[in-house]
Enzyme design. Sequence first.
Site, PDB file in Angstrom:
ATOM      1  NE  ARG A  39      18.995  -3.316  23.828  1.00  0.00           N
ATOM      2  CZ  ARG A  39      19.001  -2.232  24.576  1.00  0.00           C
ATOM      3  NH1 ARG A  39      19.805  -1.230  24.306  1.00  0.00           N
ATOM      4  NH2 ARG A  39      18.197  -2.122  25.605  1.00  0.00           N
ATOM      5  CG  ASN A  48      16.743  -2.389  21.109  1.00  0.00           C
ATOM      6  OD1 ASN A  48      16.967  -3.567  20.879  1.00  0.00           O
ATOM      7  ND2 ASN A  48      16.270  -1.986  22.272  1.00  0.00           N
TER       8      ASN A  48
END
Length: 89
Positions: A18, A36
């Site tokens: 990320r 996520n």
Amino acid sequence: MTARRAVVTGQVQGVGFRFFAARAARDLGVNGWVRNRPDGTVETFAEGAQEAVELYLERLRLGPRVARVDAVIVEETAPQGFDSFEVSG
């Protein structure tokens, strides 16, 4: 202005994916988000100039060195007017 939603599969959680995605987006001037998902994938929404969004998706296909990207499933979507790029979940 173009927008894409993408789901990244492989070993992409717990490897800094990320933050890699956020850095790539900010470097390219792409806005949106990355998060996520409970199934072990990473989902992202990216909008901006078409070339910048395409370059962002190319970087996701590479991922950080410790990740393993199996696929990046992309769909075109409508821009939402984000003015930054955020990391969540």
